[in-house]
Structures are given as C-alpha cells and as structure tokens.
Design a protein around this motif. Structure first.
Motif, PDB file in Angstrom:
ATOM      1  N   GLU A  40      12.382   2.933  -2.896  1.00 33.99           N
ATOM      2  CA  GLU A  40      10.968   2.615  -3.071  1.00 33.99           C
ATOM      3  C   GLU A  40      10.829   1.185  -3.583  1.00 33.99           C
ATOM      4  O   GLU A  40      11.493   0.782  -4.541  1.00 33.99           O
ATOM      5  CB  GLU A  40      10.333   3.600  -4.054  1.00 33.99           C
ATOM      6  N   HIS A  41       9.970   0.427  -2.917  1.00 38.92           N
ATOM      7  CA  HIS A  41       9.806  -0.990  -3.258  1.00 38.92           C
ATOM      8  C   HIS A  41       8.920  -1.114  -4.488  1.00 38.92           C
ATOM      9  O   HIS A  41       7.719  -0.838  -4.439  1.00 38.92           O
ATOM     10  CB  HIS A  41       9.189  -1.738  -2.074  1.00 38.92           C
ATOM     11  N   GLU A  50       0.299  -7.094   0.991  1.00 42.73           N
ATOM     12  CA  GLU A  50       0.955  -6.634   2.211  1.00 42.73           C
ATOM     13  C   GLU A  50       2.054  -5.619   1.920  1.00 42.73           C
ATOM     14  O   GLU A  50       2.503  -4.910   2.821  1.00 42.73           O
ATOM     15  CB  GLU A  50       1.544  -7.826   2.970  1.00 42.73           C
ATOM     16  N   ARG A  51       2.512  -5.566   0.670  1.00 46.87           N
ATOM     17  CA  ARG A  51       3.571  -4.626   0.285  1.00 46.87           C
ATOM     18  C   ARG A  51       3.123  -3.816  -0.934  1.00 46.87           C
ATOM     19  O   ARG A  51       3.567  -4.065  -2.057  1.00 46.87           O
ATOM     20  CB  ARG A  51       4.863  -5.370  -0.045  1.00 46.87           C
ATOM     21  N   THR A  53       3.155  -1.232  -3.769  1.00 50.54           N
ATOM     22  CA  THR A  53       4.340  -0.628  -4.375  1.00 50.54           C
ATOM     23  C   THR A  53       4.411   0.879  -4.179  1.00 50.54           C
ATOM     24  O   THR A  53       5.502   1.456  -4.191  1.00 50.54           O
ATOM     25  CB  THR A  53       4.368  -0.939  -5.876  1.00 50.54           C
ATOM     26  N   ARG A  55       3.435   2.548  -1.441  1.00 46.04           N
ATOM     27  CA  ARG A  55       3.538   2.958  -0.038  1.00 46.04           C
ATOM     28  C   ARG A  55       4.591   2.172   0.750  1.00 46.04           C
ATOM     29  O   ARG A  55       4.656   2.294   1.961  1.00 46.04           O
ATOM     30  CB  ARG A  55       2.181   2.797   0.645  1.00 46.04           C
ATOM     31  N   THR A  56       5.400   1.349   0.071  1.00 48.06           N
ATOM     32  CA  THR A  56       6.367   0.493   0.756  1.00 48.06           C
ATOM     33  C   THR A  56       7.776   1.010   0.518  1.00 48.06           C
ATOM     34  O   THR A  56       8.166   1.300  -0.617  1.00 48.06           O
ATOM     35  CB  THR A  56       6.262  -0.953   0.256  1.00 48.06           C
ATOM     36  N   GLU A  85       7.921  -5.027   8.335  1.00 47.43           N
ATOM     37  CA  GLU A  85       8.279  -6.437   8.177  1.00 47.43           C
ATOM     38  C   GLU A  85       9.794  -6.558   8.137  1.00 47.43           C
ATOM     39  O   GLU A  85      10.455  -5.921   7.312  1.00 47.43           O
ATOM     40  CB  GLU A  85       7.670  -6.997   6.894  1.00 47.43           C
ATOM     41  N   TYR A 116      10.875  -3.888   5.379  1.00 49.78           N
ATOM     42  CA  TYR A 116       9.859  -3.355   4.464  1.00 49.78           C
ATOM     43  C   TYR A 116       8.928  -2.491   5.310  1.00 49.78           C
ATOM     44  O   TYR A 116       8.152  -3.008   6.114  1.00 49.78           O
ATOM     45  CB  TYR A 116       9.080  -4.477   3.784  1.00 49.78           C
ATOM     46  N   VAL A 118       5.852  -0.106   5.478  1.00 50.36           N
ATOM     47  CA  VAL A 118       4.642   0.232   4.728  1.00 50.36           C
ATOM     48  C   VAL A 118       3.986   1.427   5.406  1.00 50.36           C
ATOM     49  O   VAL A 118       3.537   1.341   6.555  1.00 50.36           O
ATOM     50  CB  VAL A 118       3.674  -0.962   4.675  1.00 50.36           C
ATOM     51  N   SER A 122       1.397   7.476   0.591  1.00 50.92           N
ATOM     52  CA  SER A 122       2.584   7.435  -0.265  1.00 50.92           C
ATOM     53  C   SER A 122       3.539   8.593   0.001  1.00 50.92           C
ATOM     54  O   SER A 122       4.713   8.527  -0.365  1.00 50.92           O
ATOM     55  CB  SER A 122       2.159   7.442  -1.738  1.00 50.92           C
ATOM     56  N   VAL A 125       6.931   7.696   1.853  1.00 54.51           N
ATOM     57  CA  VAL A 125       8.065   7.178   1.097  1.00 54.51           C
ATOM     58  C   VAL A 125       8.871   8.331   0.505  1.00 54.51           C
ATOM     59  O   VAL A 125      10.114   8.343   0.572  1.00 54.51           O
ATOM     60  CB  VAL A 125       7.576   6.231  -0.011  1.00 54.51           C
TER      61      VAL A 125
END
Length: 281
Positions: A40-41, A50-51, A53, A55-56, A85, A116, A118, A122, A125
């Motif tokens: 998870e980012h 764009e990212r 946290t 949902r990335t 991305e 990445y 997205v 959520s 992820v």
C-alpha cells in the motif's frame, strides 16, 4: 533476500518490509513464474492528488512486456482501476505535461519498472494484498493476448511508419498551441511595459500586485540610467591615488590650482577697486 515463507497453501505471502509477493505467469501454459512485490502506497512527504494513499498500490519488479494497459487489465480482477503510472524508479509524482503527440514524446526504456496502480475504491488494494501466492496472475490470455518476441518486433516495426497526413495534423496542432502561448506572453509583456512607462516628470506608477508578485517601481530606462551612473562613479574611483607618488602629484596639482585661482582673484579685486576710485573732475 530470504525465500518468502507461507503460512499455508492458500494464504498471501508477506516478506519483510510489508510487501506482499504475488506470483505471475505470462500464459497459463508457462512453467516459469515471476514475482511482483506489492504494498500500500503511503508516503507522508508526497501530497499528490494523483496517488491517493488509501487507493494506490505500489508495485515493484514489473517486467518490460507489461505496458500500462496490461498492468491495468492484470489488477482489474481486484477491483475497478482508475489509472496506472509506470516509472523507471520510485519517486514523487511528476506534474502532468501537455497531451503531446506520440511523435514528440521520447521512447521509454525497455527495463523492469515500478507501477502505481490507483483503484477507484480502497477495497481493491486490500483484495490485491490478500491474493494467495499459489494462484498466479496470467498476463496473456486468449481474450487479450500480449505480443512478445518476433511478433512484438514486427508490430513495432509496422507502427514505426508515419503517415504524412497524421504527422502534418500533429505539427499544425502543436504550432497553433505554441503561437497562442507566444501571443499571450507578448500581450503580458506589452501590458507590463505600458504600466511601467514614465510620465513627464520621470515618475512611474506603482500598483499593488497579487500575492507573491514582486512590484517593479522603476522602468527599464530608469534602471539603465542608475546602472550607468553607478558604473561611471566606480570608474572614477578606480585606482585613484593608489600609489604614493600619485597622491603627492595630486596634492601638488591641487595647491598649484589654488594658487592660480588666488592670483586671479587678487587681480580681479584690484581691477574692481580701480574702477570704483572717486574722480570728481
């Protein structure tokens, strides 16, 4: 790195660092497997929209034959994907550039990359992190085959041919945007020049700019005059009385000039006295 350990045959494989290992096959008939490390980012220093946290998904070890569309299809089984991305190495999100034509964009390197992913929700992820290790992801399927090897080279060679009408259309579009940008810059410079023009007495109107904008109280001509004056002043002071003999000569010349003026003043006073002499007849 130590081999990943699995609690049981149907559980997810987690390695040190919080990464979950996902197995991947190029096709269902392939015997070789490839491993993807996902996490998870969550980066505090990064505030990119764009990212997000929550949902990335941060993916490492993405093979070269996986494009953005392939990665999107690969992770769509965990939930709807918003966008993907691909970068050569981890880093902060780059600002989106103008939508340029493929004729003006550089080719990407053929190497292992970082992705990445997205998701729209959520839950995607969490589903990707909970995917069991012994259930490999399939890259190339019958519905969506992925070309590699000689077939890929032939396809890329055919796509390298450029149609003149499409290229001309892309060039015209690019030049129209460039001309529009230059016209806006020229209009802005003209407006600034009009605001900074001096009046008859040499004054310049100063207006309050927006937040973070520095005001310019002087025009270009006033700045040039100030610079020339400072330069001439510095030139006069340059090497003035630098040596002792120069200092003595300047003193001698100054005393001689004072004496000459003193004699001239004496003669002028004597002449004035002679002119004012009383003569009754």
């Amino acid at each position: 790195m130590a081999a990943p350990t699995k609690e049981n045959a149907s559980s997810a494989c987690v390695i040190p660092g919080g990464f979950t290992v996902l197995s991947m096959k190029f096709s269902s008939s392939s015997s070789a497997q490839h491993q993807l490390c996902v996490k998870e980012h969550r980066v505090r220093a990064e505030s990119s929209t764009e990212r997000p946290t929550d949902r990335t998904l941060f993916v490492l070890n993405v093979p070269p034959y996986c494009s953005q569309s392939v990665v999107k299809d690969l992770f769509s089984q965990f939930g709807p994907v918003h966008h993907v991305e691909l970068t050569e190495k981890p880093g902060a999100a780059q600002e989106q550039q103008l939508n340029l034509s493929r004729y003006f964009t550089p080719l990407q390197k053929q190497s292992f990359k970082v992705a990445y992913v997205v998701f729209k929700h959520s839950s995607g992820v969490a589903a990707a992190k909970a995917h069991p290790y012994d259930s490999p992801l399939i890259v190339s399927t019958e519905e969506k085959p992925v070309k590699t090897g000689l077939k890929k080279w032939i396809c890329e060679y055919k796509q390298s041919f450029i149609k003149p009408e499409l290229l001309q259309e892309a060039v015209d579009d690019f030049m129209s945007q460039y001309d529009k940008k230059k016209e806006e810059e020229a209009e802005l410079q003209k407006k600034e020049a009009e605001e900074q023009q001096e009046d008859e007495e040499g004054w310049v109107k100063v207006t309050k700019g927006g937040k973070g904008v520095k005001s310019r109280p002087h025009s270009e001509t006033a700045n040039q005059r100030a610079l020339q004056k400072e330069h001439s002043k510095r030139k006069r002071k340059e090497l003035l009385n630098f040596y002792s003999w120069q200092h003595r000569n300047s003193k001698r010349e100054h005393i001689a000039e004072l004496r000459r003026k003193f004699e001239e003043d004496k003669q002028r006073i004597a002449l004035l006295r002679a002119q004012r002499k009383f003569r009754p007849y």
